[in-house]
Design a protein around this motif. Structure first.
Motif, PDB file in Angstrom:
ATOM      1  N   PRO A 174      14.422   0.579  -8.282  1.00 36.38           N
ATOM      2  CA  PRO A 174      13.053   0.149  -8.633  1.00 36.38           C
ATOM      3  C   PRO A 174      12.176  -0.170  -7.434  1.00 36.38           C
ATOM      4  O   PRO A 174      10.967  -0.350  -7.584  1.00 36.38           O
ATOM      5  N   TRP A 175      12.749  -0.196  -6.247  1.00 34.18           N
ATOM      6  CA  TRP A 175      11.996  -0.523  -5.029  1.00 34.18           C
ATOM      7  C   TRP A 175      11.375   0.707  -4.369  1.00 34.18           C
ATOM      8  O   TRP A 175      10.714   0.587  -3.338  1.00 34.18           O
ATOM      9  N   ALA A 177       8.546   2.993  -4.211  1.00 32.96           N
ATOM     10  CA  ALA A 177       7.173   3.038  -4.717  1.00 32.96           C
ATOM     11  C   ALA A 177       6.771   4.429  -5.191  1.00 32.96           C
ATOM     12  O   ALA A 177       6.090   4.578  -6.213  1.00 32.96           O
ATOM     13  N   TRP A 180       7.540   5.307  -8.782  1.00 31.66           N
ATOM     14  CA  TRP A 180       6.577   4.769  -9.748  1.00 31.66           C
ATOM     15  C   TRP A 180       5.303   5.617  -9.766  1.00 31.66           C
ATOM     16  O   TRP A 180       4.757   5.912 -10.837  1.00 31.66           O
ATOM     17  N   ARG A 198      -0.169   1.233 -15.252  1.00 34.79           N
ATOM     18  CA  ARG A 198       0.897   0.258 -14.963  1.00 34.79           C
ATOM     19  C   ARG A 198       1.795   0.754 -13.835  1.00 34.79           C
ATOM     20  O   ARG A 198       2.165  -0.006 -12.940  1.00 34.79           O
ATOM     21  N   ASP A 199       2.155   2.033 -13.882  1.00 32.67           N
ATOM     22  CA  ASP A 199       3.040   2.577 -12.850  1.00 32.67           C
ATOM     23  C   ASP A 199       2.347   2.623 -11.481  1.00 32.67           C
ATOM     24  O   ASP A 199       2.960   2.308 -10.455  1.00 32.67           O
ATOM     25  N   HIS A 201      -0.066   0.680 -10.497  1.00 30.13           N
ATOM     26  CA  HIS A 201      -0.174  -0.708 -10.047  1.00 30.13           C
ATOM     27  C   HIS A 201       1.136  -1.179  -9.430  1.00 30.13           C
ATOM     28  O   HIS A 201       1.146  -1.846  -8.384  1.00 30.13           O
ATOM     29  N   GLN A 202       2.249  -0.810 -10.057  1.00 33.27           N
ATOM     30  CA  GLN A 202       3.551  -1.204  -9.514  1.00 33.27           C
ATOM     31  C   GLN A 202       3.815  -0.527  -8.166  1.00 33.27           C
ATOM     32  O   GLN A 202       4.374  -1.143  -7.258  1.00 33.27           O
ATOM     33  N   GLU A 205       2.067  -2.521  -5.670  1.00 35.93           N
ATOM     34  CA  GLU A 205       2.735  -3.795  -5.433  1.00 35.93           C
ATOM     35  C   GLU A 205       3.858  -3.625  -4.411  1.00 35.93           C
ATOM     36  O   GLU A 205       4.074  -4.482  -3.560  1.00 35.93           O
ATOM     37  N   ILE A 206       4.560  -2.512  -4.504  1.00 40.66           N
ATOM     38  CA  ILE A 206       5.674  -2.252  -3.584  1.00 40.66           C
ATOM     39  C   ILE A 206       5.161  -1.749  -2.246  1.00 40.66           C
ATOM     40  O   ILE A 206       5.643  -2.158  -1.178  1.00 40.66           O
TER      41      ILE A 206
END
Length: 261
Positions: A174-175, A177, A180, A198-199, A201-202, A205-206
């Protein structure tokens, strides 16, 4: 004095592009050569010219990417290249960004991310192409291959399969980026805009330098008829990468439209 990159690193770099430097290697080489072409300019009046700049100018002349990598790897570490990006003159910065684009991995993401807003246009344009490659050089070899496969599926418009494979990669790693962002791309083309936002944005975030994720969010908001959120997302993308002309045009159009309302 730091040791130069060893032969194993060079071999892994070259093998990553396949036999005879590989199709991906040639493609990236051509993209980067095109970005660099016309931005030569070593000042012959300087008393001392970094060896890296000499290698860079030879590369611009012969576009021999494999030789450029081998020469640089014998003399420089990634950390010394990163220092040149931060402290060198404009030609040395171009050369160092090019070298990291070809030889670096995700650990140099912050350095190339900052190079996207360098005062020199040549540095910025080389960094824009190179950083996208770094985003895929993260994790194990198996994870990198899986990420490339997801990207290829999106390129081939097999978006449902891309989303499925990206979900599997995200579940295990999940880390990453780019996983995503690639799933967000698939959702976007499938018309699943909330999921795509959402993806993306994630991904941001990473990796806070992921300008394509920010631009993707803007496109999704546009299709949801949310111009205010779209404008914010596009502005964020431009702050990260001022060289995105299409995004800049979108910002201008949205600003004019919102002023009329």
């Amino acid at each position: 004095m730091e040791a130069a990159l060893d032969a194993a690193v060079v071999d892994r770099t070259l093998r990553a592009f396949g036999a005879s430097a590989g199709l991906r290697f040639v493609s990236l080489s051509r993209q980067l050569w095109a970005r660099c072409n016309g931005v030569k300019g070593v000042d012959t009046r300087r008393v001392r010219t970094p060896v890296l700049v000499i290698y860079y100018n030879r590369y611009l002349t012969n576009s021999d990417c494999a030789m450029f990598i081998k020469r640089v790897a014998r003399r420089y570490t990634n950390s010394s290249l990163e220092r040149l990006v931060a402290m060198g003159d404009h030609v040395a910065r171009r050369a160092a960004v090019l070298a990291l684009s070809l030889m670096g991995d995700y650990s140099s993401n912050n350095v190339l991310g900052r190079a996207l807003v360098d005062r020199d246009r040549g540095v910025r344009t080389i960094a824009e192409t190179g950083i996208r490659e770094l985003w895929c050089r993260v994790g194990s070899r198996q994870q990198q291959e899986m990420l490339r496969e997801v990207a290829d599926l999106n390129d081939q418009r097999q978006h449902s399969e891309a989303a499925r494979l990206a979900t599997e990669l995200i579940h295990n790693s999940p880390w990453i980026a780019e996983a995503w962002c690639q799933r967000g791309t698939a959702h976007y083309h499938l018309g699943q805009y909330d999921a795509a936002i959402r993806d993306c944005h994630q991904a941001l975030e990473i990796n806070p330098y992921h300008f394509t994720a920010a631009a993707g969010m803007g496109q999704c908001y546009m299709l949801q008829d949310n111009p205010v959120a779209a404008l914010e997302a596009f502005r964020r993308a431009l702050r990260l990468n001022p060289g995105m002309d299409e995004v800049r045009a979108q910002v201008v159009r949205l600003q004019r439209s919102l002023k009329r309302e």
